[in-house]
Design a protein around this motif. Structure first.
Motif, PDB file in Angstrom:
ATOM      1  N   LEU A 146       0.826  -1.204   0.000  1.00  0.00           N
ATOM      2  CA  LEU A 146       0.000   0.000   0.000  1.00  0.00           C
ATOM      3  C   LEU A 146       0.865   1.260   0.000  1.00  0.00           C
ATOM      4  N   ALA A 147       1.955   1.252   0.759  1.00  0.00           N
ATOM      5  CA  ALA A 147       2.837   2.421   0.804  1.00  0.00           C
ATOM      6  C   ALA A 147       3.393   2.738  -0.582  1.00  0.00           C
ATOM      7  N   VAL A 148       3.823   1.713  -1.306  1.00  0.00           N
ATOM      8  CA  VAL A 148       4.377   1.907  -2.648  1.00  0.00           C
ATOM      9  C   VAL A 148       3.304   2.415  -3.606  1.00  0.00           C
ATOM     10  N   LEU A 149       2.094   1.869  -3.513  1.00  0.00           N
ATOM     11  CA  LEU A 149       1.019   2.291  -4.417  1.00  0.00           C
ATOM     12  C   LEU A 149       0.577   3.723  -4.128  1.00  0.00           C
ATOM     13  N   LYS A 150       0.468   4.076  -2.859  1.00  0.00           N
ATOM     14  CA  LYS A 150       0.042   5.436  -2.520  1.00  0.00           C
ATOM     15  C   LYS A 150       1.065   6.472  -2.954  1.00  0.00           C
ATOM     16  N   GLN A 162       5.631   5.690   6.150  1.00  0.00           N
ATOM     17  CA  GLN A 162       4.577   5.326   5.209  1.00  0.00           C
ATOM     18  C   GLN A 162       3.989   3.960   5.532  1.00  0.00           C
ATOM     19  N   TRP A 163       4.754   3.082   6.164  1.00  0.00           N
ATOM     20  CA  TRP A 163       4.175   1.837   6.669  1.00  0.00           C
ATOM     21  C   TRP A 163       3.123   2.152   7.738  1.00  0.00           C
ATOM     22  N   ILE A 167      -0.956   1.285   7.707  1.00  0.00           N
ATOM     23  CA  ILE A 167      -1.740   0.530   8.687  1.00  0.00           C
ATOM     24  C   ILE A 167      -2.890   1.366   9.223  1.00  0.00           C
ATOM     25  N   ASN A 168      -2.704   2.685   9.291  1.00  0.00           N
ATOM     26  CA  ASN A 168      -3.804   3.562   9.692  1.00  0.00           C
ATOM     27  C   ASN A 168      -4.885   3.627   8.619  1.00  0.00           C
ATOM     28  N   ASP A 169      -4.476   3.616   7.355  1.00  0.00           N
ATOM     29  CA  ASP A 169      -5.440   3.628   6.259  1.00  0.00           C
ATOM     30  C   ASP A 169      -6.288   2.352   6.248  1.00  0.00           C
ATOM     31  N   ILE A 170      -5.627   1.239   6.474  1.00  0.00           N
ATOM     32  CA  ILE A 170      -6.354  -0.036   6.494  1.00  0.00           C
ATOM     33  C   ILE A 170      -7.216  -0.142   7.747  1.00  0.00           C
ATOM     34  N   GLY A 171      -6.684   0.341   8.867  1.00  0.00           N
ATOM     35  CA  GLY A 171      -7.327   0.176  10.163  1.00  0.00           C
ATOM     36  C   GLY A 171      -6.587  -0.887  10.946  1.00  0.00           C
ATOM     37  N   PRO A 253      -7.521   1.726   0.895  1.00  0.00           N
ATOM     38  CA  PRO A 253      -8.271   2.900   0.441  1.00  0.00           C
ATOM     39  C   PRO A 253      -8.343   2.880  -1.079  1.00  0.00           C
ATOM     40  N   ARG A 254      -9.530   3.144  -1.583  1.00  0.00           N
ATOM     41  CA  ARG A 254      -9.789   2.909  -3.002  1.00  0.00           C
ATOM     42  C   ARG A 254     -10.055   4.217  -3.730  1.00  0.00           C
TER      43      ARG A 254
END
Length: 265
Positions: A146-150, A162-163, A167-171, A253-254
């Motif tokens: 997710l960090a790389v994609l964001k 960013q890690w 984890i905050n974005d995912i929950g 997050p989408r």
């Protein structure tokens, strides 16, 4: 919107079963199968490891890394309703996965250094190191992806900040629930292969080797059933790796093409 885990798992399963993903699963499993066959045949013939087998494993791992990262990006963009391209990448740059590959290399080198020390001074701790290595990679995988994609940058793979954002974005609770469920599914596959199937295969292989030795052959050849076993085992492992990675991506997050706001998968 924050869909339930069951909705995300159904979405991940539908995406995994698309023809483009099935083709990649079978191709990657076939490469690993050939690698296993080359490795064991070389070991039987020369009593040493095979460089060709290592190159095949590397090729399969690189292909899987590229495809899984591209698939995660497609799920984030809401493109799971479209056909999955046969090309390894479609919505990400060719350089994007290299941060994850480099991070894996660094972790592997560090583990190798520690392993060499333990092999000399504390050999009983080697298995502990292997378990810690697996758990570390398993836990970091969804966060680094997710960090790389964001960030749309391979450098993000090395950013603990960013890690943390990932984890905050995912929950936090959702992240650990995903790890628990996907870890359990992976454990079931390992048990099926290495406890349910592997002992019987080893017994058959031992019998086949004994027969070849009894017949006076100077070299040993791999029985045909071993190719089927290698392909089956690798297909199961690659398929669960694809499914698990898609489960993570469905919780990211989408950003849909027609909606710039982040939504949960």
């Amino acid at each position: 919107m924050n869909n339930s885990l069951s909705d995300n798992f159904q979405r991940a399963l539908r995406f995994t079963l698309k023809s483009g993903n099935i083709c990649h699963i079978l191709l990657i499993a076939a490469i690993f199968c050939i690698s296993d066959a080359v490795s064991i045949s070389h070991l039987l013939a020369y009593r040493s490891s095979s460089g060709m087998a290592m190159l095949l494993q590397l090729a399969a791992a690189l292909l899987m890394t590229y495809k899984l990262l591209d698939n995660a990006a497609r799920l984030r963009l809401g493109l799971d309703g479209e056909p999955v391209p046969l090309a390894p990448t479609s919505v990400i740059g060719a350089e994007l996965p290299w941060g994850m590959i480099a991070l894996g290399f660094v972790i592997g080198v560090l583990a190798g250094i520690i392993g060499a020390y333990l092999q000399i001074y504390r050999p009983e701790l080697i298995y502990v190191l292997l378990i810690l290595l697996f758990v570390t990679i398993f836990a970091l995988n969804p966060l680094v992806t997710l960090a790389v994609l964001k960030a749309e940058s391979s450098v993000a793979a090395f950013s603990p900040r960013q890690w943390r954002d990932a984890i905050n974005d995912i929950g936090v609770s959702r992240y650990f629930a995903l790890l628990g469920i996907t870890g359990a599914m992976l454990a079931v596959v390992f048990l099926i292969i290495y406890i349910g199937i592997d002992p019987a295969i080893e017994e058959k292989l031992g019998s086949a080797m004994f027969i070849q030795a009894y017949d006076g052959g100077e070299t040993f050849s791999l029985p045909a059933f071993m190719y089927f076993y290698y392909f089956l085992a690798n297909t199961l492992l690659v398929a669960i790796a694809f499914f698990n990675q898609h489960c993570y991506a469905c919780a990211y997050p989408r950003t849909d093409n027609n909606n710039p706001n982040f939504l949960y998968g």
